[in-house]
Design a protein around this motif. Structure first.
Motif, mmCIF file in Angstrom:
data_model
loop_
_atom_site.group_PDB
_atom_site.id
_atom_site.type_symbol
_atom_site.label_atom_id
_atom_site.label_comp_id
_atom_site.label_asym_id
_atom_site.label_seq_id
_atom_site.Cartn_x
_atom_site.Cartn_y
_atom_site.Cartn_z
ATOM 1 N N THR A 88 0.829 -1.206 0.000
ATOM 2 C CA THR A 88 0.000 0.000 0.000
ATOM 3 C C THR A 88 0.864 1.257 0.000
ATOM 4 O OG1 THR A 88 -0.171 -0.090 2.429
ATOM 5 C CG2 THR A 88 -1.926 -1.132 1.153
ATOM 6 N N ARG A 89 1.995 1.222 0.686
ATOM 7 C CA ARG A 89 2.909 2.374 0.660
ATOM 8 C C ARG A 89 3.427 2.621 -0.752
ATOM 9 N NH1 ARG A 89 8.500 0.807 2.618
ATOM 10 N NH2 ARG A 89 8.371 -0.021 0.480
ATOM 11 N N ASP A 90 3.819 1.538 -1.426
ATOM 12 C CA ASP A 90 4.340 1.678 -2.788
ATOM 13 C C ASP A 90 3.277 2.216 -3.734
ATOM 14 O OD1 ASP A 90 6.740 0.723 -1.908
ATOM 15 O OD2 ASP A 90 6.502 -1.296 -2.737
ATOM 16 N N TRP A 91 2.042 1.744 -3.612
ATOM 17 C CA TRP A 91 0.977 2.220 -4.499
ATOM 18 C C TRP A 91 0.699 3.698 -4.269
ATOM 19 C CZ3 TRP A 91 -2.941 -2.441 -4.011
ATOM 20 C CH2 TRP A 91 -2.404 -3.529 -4.720
ATOM 21 N N ARG A 92 0.767 4.125 -3.012
ATOM 22 C CA ARG A 92 0.539 5.546 -2.735
ATOM 23 C C ARG A 92 1.669 6.416 -3.315
ATOM 24 N NH1 ARG A 92 -3.600 6.390 0.747
ATOM 25 N NH2 ARG A 92 -4.349 4.596 1.953
ATOM 26 N N LEU A 93 2.896 5.924 -3.212
ATOM 27 C CA LEU A 93 4.017 6.661 -3.806
ATOM 28 C C LEU A 93 3.871 6.754 -5.318
ATOM 29 C CD1 LEU A 93 7.141 5.329 -1.839
ATOM 30 C CD2 LEU A 93 6.369 7.702 -1.980
ATOM 31 N N LEU A 94 3.491 5.648 -5.933
ATOM 32 C CA LEU A 94 3.324 5.649 -7.388
ATOM 33 C C LEU A 94 2.166 6.548 -7.796
ATOM 34 C CD1 LEU A 94 4.173 4.633 -10.126
ATOM 35 C CD2 LEU A 94 2.750 2.596 -9.773
#
Length: 280
Positions: free
Chosen positions: A167-173
């Motif tokens: 979820t952190r990676d998706w928010r960054l992307l």
């Protein structure tokens, strides 16, 4: 009624603008754009063949938009449903996922509850059997929604470190792709700054080598970018290596269902679908 390439092109352009208006809550304008094409849909369905399948599904989308923008008009939505069914029947091989999803959403707007759940169950099963294509599109709002959905699912069962990282990676992307204009010119934006804190040299080298992927894949923006809203949609194939790593290999797959949380998941799905239709 016979449609050839110019008519299909006109319908696709109208659909691009209508989707943009619809998703931006400009419902009256979306309905006006869709209406002329919807009037020709019955004739297209009567003579539909495999060679006109793309026209059928494009007009189905326009009928869906027209119906949704006029208070879920049942006759118009029923016409859209017939067109989606016809398109699926005309398509060789497994049913196209996007058409299955739009068919399910049309059933939902028609308030045919049992058929809606059956359609979404079939869509879920279909998604389990395929990998996400490089031609698929992602957008910041979808990444954020999926991150929230994953967090909600994790809250119903034991949380895993992998879930938090995903979820952190998706928010960054999502944050990076919301700055598409900069990304297309090779600027990695805030994502570059964040990753640079961990490894400045490696990120700079990767950005220099791969940042042009947005330029190389820029043609993917021309057909879809009928309006500013659509410019934020990006095909997976146009992501660079860093962005693909953030997206991850599991993106697009159904969210795993926590054991013993069946009832809560169905409640969440129902609430999401209600918000998606009436609030967005």
């Amino acid at each position: 009624m016979s449609y050839h390439a110019p008519e299909l092109e006109a319908a696709e352009v109208a659909a691009a603008y209508a989707w943009s208006d619809f998703l931006s809550n400009r419902v009256r304008l979306a309905a006006v754009r869709a209406a002329p094409f919807v009037r020709g849909l019955p004739g297209v369905l009567d003579s539909a063949t495999e060679s006109t399948a793309e026209l059928v599904v494009t007009l189905a989308d326009l009928a869906y938009i027209a119906g949704a923008c006029t208070g879920d008009d049942a006759p118009t939505l029923a016409l859209a449903l017939a067109a989606y069914d016809r398109y699926i029947a005309l398509t060789p091989g497994p049913a196209p996922v996007n058409a299955m999803r739009m068919r399910a959403e049309t059933l939902l707007r028609l308030r045919r509850v049992d058929e809606t759940f059956a359609a979404f169950d079939a869509l879920h099963a279909r998604r389990l059997t395929e990998a996400v294509s490089d031609e698929a599109e992602i957008a910041p709002f979808r990444l954020l929604h999926d991150a929230e959905a994953l967090e909600a699912a994790a809250a119903l069962g034991p949380a895993e470190q992998e879930t938090a990282e995903r979820t952190r990676d998706w928010r960054l992307l999502a944050e990076e792709l919301s700055r598409t204009g900069e990304a297309r010119s090779g600027n990695m934006g805030r994502l570059g700054a964040a990753a640079a804190a961990a490894d400045t040299v490696a990120l700079t080298a990767a950005t220099t080598a791969e940042g042009s992927s947005f330029t190389a894949g820029g043609s993917s923006f021309t057909a879809e970018a009928a309006a500013s809203d659509l410019r934020r949609r990006v095909r997976i194939r146009s992501l660079n290596r860093i962005q693909r790593n953030l997206l991850g290999a599991s993106y697009g797959q159904p969210i795993p269902r926590p054991i013993g949380a069946h009832v809560y998941i169905y409640i969440y799905i129902y609430i999401y679908m209600y918000i998606y239709i009436y609030m967005i």
